[in-house]
Design a protein around this motif. Structure first.
Motif, PDB file in Angstrom:
ATOM      1  N   VAL A  54       0.850  -1.194   0.000  1.00 16.67           N
ATOM      2  CA  VAL A  54       0.000   0.000   0.000  1.00 16.67           C
ATOM      3  C   VAL A  54       0.885   1.244   0.000  1.00 16.67           C
ATOM      4  O   VAL A  54       1.924   1.277   0.665  1.00 16.67           O
ATOM      5  N   HIS A  55       0.453   2.233  -0.767  1.00 16.42           N
ATOM      6  CA  HIS A  55       1.157   3.513  -0.813  1.00 16.42           C
ATOM      7  C   HIS A  55       0.224   4.672  -0.502  1.00 16.42           C
ATOM      8  O   HIS A  55       0.628   5.660   0.118  1.00 16.42           O
ATOM      9  N   HIS A  56      -1.020   4.561  -0.980  1.00 16.85           N
ATOM     10  CA  HIS A  56      -1.993   5.634  -0.827  1.00 16.85           C
ATOM     11  C   HIS A  56      -3.150   5.157   0.040  1.00 16.85           C
ATOM     12  O   HIS A  56      -3.369   3.962   0.230  1.00 16.85           O
ATOM     13  N   ARG A  58      -6.186   5.140  -0.745  1.00 19.51           N
ATOM     14  CA  ARG A  58      -7.094   4.328  -1.553  1.00 19.51           C
ATOM     15  C   ARG A  58      -6.631   2.866  -1.595  1.00 19.51           C
ATOM     16  O   ARG A  58      -7.460   1.949  -1.663  1.00 19.51           O
ATOM     17  N   ASP A  59      -5.321   2.633  -1.548  1.00 18.30           N
ATOM     18  CA  ASP A  59      -4.809   1.256  -1.549  1.00 18.30           C
ATOM     19  C   ASP A  59      -5.307   0.486  -0.324  1.00 18.30           C
ATOM     20  O   ASP A  59      -5.656  -0.701  -0.410  1.00 18.30           O
ATOM     21  N   ASP A  62      -9.032  -0.240  -0.785  1.00 20.78           N
ATOM     22  CA  ASP A  62      -9.220  -1.338  -1.745  1.00 20.78           C
ATOM     23  C   ASP A  62      -8.879  -2.683  -1.103  1.00 20.78           C
ATOM     24  O   ASP A  62      -9.568  -3.689  -1.347  1.00 20.78           O
TER      25      ASP A  62
END
Length: 664
Positions: A54-56, A58-59, A62
């Motif tokens: 994960v980076h953001h 939103r990741d 999701d």
């Protein structure tokens, strides 16, 4: 169908991290998989679901959606592990900082850690463990204490807990919690913890984390942060399928639960079935199945046609409990049909075998009250005690319930072993045994009781009063003595015990020599035999003289203490460790952090010869372990002396056990 999953959110791809950061995160995941995903766990193992990378923000959203964290079903088992940089905002919220989170912009680009936690808390799963390994993670306690009020009132809770690896103002090092968890796993996988159930409870997990924190601090002089429990009021004290016990060893049940307290254990049976213990051919049933035929024949006859009371009695150490245990074990239908024992049973003398199903309930009286024994018998006969605790008529009510259960069929047979070791033997006889024996008619129960009687030709009459009381009941009474004409049986026993160790032309003479010295004590014969079995060559006359047989148990234990002692584990420390087990009430003393504490308390000189966990480990891996037996109490392995006579010696006469045995 339920799912068992370990969900991992490990944030690692931060810019400008120190060299080795990713390896430290991998170390965390390795420790997690070693505990929750090990192949040896079998069906208790969890499958891994990785929520990264994960980076953001939103990741993360999701990943929560993709893995179905919010849709966990009622019977799903889930462990959620979250690790990454954490921050505490000015509003008091805890955020998970992500690789793409700009400094200070947590409201939009960080991820509220509580949202991850409540994703699983708000699901229908009843068994959840969440671990947040992040800086300032203790801040979640305030958030979750408010958010849990939003759980539906019908939410059914089982074992649910959230652990934070730091307080609201603390910053743990990246490997810190993993090292702590690895220490807990190491400890639980060994002998010391002694948990006997397949899973741990959340309370036990929290306690072991705390104790591992103390051990690492003392052993490695490390200042570690203490993990915190955030949802303790929601937690059930029951074992949790989220926490597989890495030290669990399945127990082989060879008889029905109603008989287990008194029956021979599987290890003992397997020992005697091994040809290395004296079976001369595949058709030789071995000592266990074919020894002491006079006594075993009379017990089998009683179970075929007898009525009233059978007393198995004799001096201490003469094999009363072994005889009773054999009877109980060989009467069990499941045992009789077990392929592992079928051949030995077929070759055993038929007249010594009790009828199949002839014993219905068997309990061990050691350290139990009359009410506890009545409860055990009620459970063994398939019912639940109905008398409420604290009731002034509890004893009478339990006795009435037990009497009704024994009326269900003809010849209900109850076994009570170690009656003289009950908390109050006289009351047990008058309040429970007597009323059962006063029943008449075709449904009157039969009782087999193992009870100590005075040593023949001894100055004391210890035990005679209890035996006389039992003889006063107006029922047919059969008494079997285990301390008469024992030299031949002890000789055969020792020959079987030693034959598998090494061939020896004079084996029978050696066995007979020992038997004459120790008779009628099978207990002393056992200690002497196990001592000789460890010799690299057949015993010489000098070896036999060193056994100090004329001093019985005291001489044998004194010799073994002397021979087992080392500079690091001197005899006084080993003796204190043995004595600690003799002072234990109930089934025995657990190791954990209890055994050394009791041993230190009974030690004459703990400062010079301290009892440590390494002392206990040395004892259990030496021949001194043969003086102890293992049992289970409160879901822990416990240890006690193998016989009450030995316990009495350890409690009352420790001064006779120390010193050079050759000087006595």
């Amino acid at each position: 169908m339920s799912a068992r999953r370990l969900f991992i959110l490990a944030v690692r791809d931060y810019p400008h991290q120190y060299d080795g950061f990713a390896e430290d995160v991998d170390h965390q995941l390795e420790v997690l998989r070693r505990w929750w995903c090990a192949p040896e766990l079998g069906e208790r193992a969890l499958d891994v679901e990785d929520l990264g990378p994960v980076h953001h923000r939103r990741d993360v959203e999701d990943a929560v959606h993709k893995t179905g964290l919010r849709e966990l079903a009622e019977h799903d088992v889930a462990v959620l592990y979250i690790t990454g940089h954490g921050v505490r905002s000015n509003s008091g919220r805890h955020y998970l900082a992500l690789p793409a989170t700009p400094p200070g912009e947590y409201l939009v680009h960080g991820y509220p850690t509580a949202d991850l936690v409540t994703a699983v808390l708000g699901s229908k799963a009843r068994h959840l463990l969440v671990i947040v390994n992040s800086c300032f993670s203790g801040q979640l306690e305030t958030e979750l204490s408010a958010l849990r009020k939003d759980l539906p009132p019908e939410r059914e809770l089982g074992s649910i807990e959230v652990f934070a690896t730091a307080d609201f103002d603390q910053m743990p090092r990246v490997r810190e919690f993993a090292d702590l968890l690895a220490e807990v796993h190491r400890y639980l996988a060994g002998d010391q913890a002694g948990y006997t159930e397949p899973w741990l409870s959340m309370d036990e997990f929290a306690m072991e984390l705390h104790q591992a924190h103390q051990r690492l601090g003392l052993r490695e002089h490390r200042r570690l942060l203490k993990p915190r429990r955030l949802l303790k009021p929601l937690t059930s004290p029951d074992h949790s399928p989220c926490l597989p016990n890495p030290g669990y060893q399945p127990v082989r049940h060879i008889v029905a639960p109603a008989l287990e307290q008194v029956a021979t254990d599987a290890d003992e049976l397997d020992y005697w079935l091994d040809r290395a213990t004296g079976r001369t051919a595949p058709t030789d049933p071995g000592w266990y199945f074919a020894g002491r035929t006079t006594l075993t024949t009379r017990i089998a006859d009683f179970l075929r046609t007898g009525r009233g009371l059978l007393l198995v009695t004799g001096a201490a150490g003469t094999g009363k409990s072994a005889i009773v245990a054999r009877t109980v074990t060989l009467s069990d239908p499941g045992f009789r049909g077990d392929p592992r024992y079928r051949a030995a049973l077929a070759d055993a003398p038929a007249h010594t075998l009790p009828p199949t199903g002839s014993v219905h309930a068997a309990v061990l009286a050691r350290n139990k009250t009359t009410d506890e024994i009545a409860e055990d018998l009620i459970h063994a006969l398939g019912d639940t005690p109905t008398a409420p605790p604290g009731s002034p008529t509890r004893t009478t009510d339990l006795r009435t319930q037990l009497a009704l259960l024994t009326e269900r069929g003809d010849n209900t047979t109850i076994v009570i072993d170690g009656l003289d070791e009950a908390a109050d033997p006289t009351r047990l006889v008058t309040d429970l045994v007597g009323p059962l024996l006063h029943r008449t008619g075709p449904t009157a129960p039969r009782l087999i009781i193992g009870v100590r009687s005075p040593t023949p030709h001894a100055d004391t009459d210890d035990g005679q009063e209890l035996l006389d009381l039992l003889h006063r009941f107006p029922v047919p009474i059969t008494e079997l003595r285990t301390d008469q004409d024992t030299v031949g049986d002890i000789t055969t026993y020792l020959a079987n015990l030693l034959a598998g160790r090494y061939p020896h032309p004079d084996l029978d003479d050696i066995a007979a020599h020992i038997a004459r010295a120790v008779a009628p004590s099978f207990l002393d014969a056992r200690f002497a035999g196990h001592h000789l079995r460890i010799l690299p060559t057949p015993p010489s006359p000098h070896d036999l003289a060193r056994l100090d047989l004329h001093h019985g148990t005291i001489g044998l234990l004194r010799r073994d203490l002397h021979d087992t002692a080392t500079p690091d584990h001197p005899a006084p420390a080993l003796l204190a460790a043995l004595r600690a087990t003799a002072f234990a009430l109930g089934a025995g003393v657990p190791w954990a952090n209890v055994w050394t504490a009791i041993a230190t308390a009974v030690h004459d000189n703990p400062a010079d010869n301290p009892v440590t966990d390494t002392t206990i480990n040395h004892l259990l891996h030496s021949r001194l372990a043969g003086y102890l037996t293992r049992d289970t109490a409160d879901d822990r392995t416990v240890y006690r002396p193998v016989h009450e006579t030995l316990a009495e010696t350890l409690r009352d006469h420790p001064e006779h056990l120390i010193g050079d045995p050759d000087a006595h």
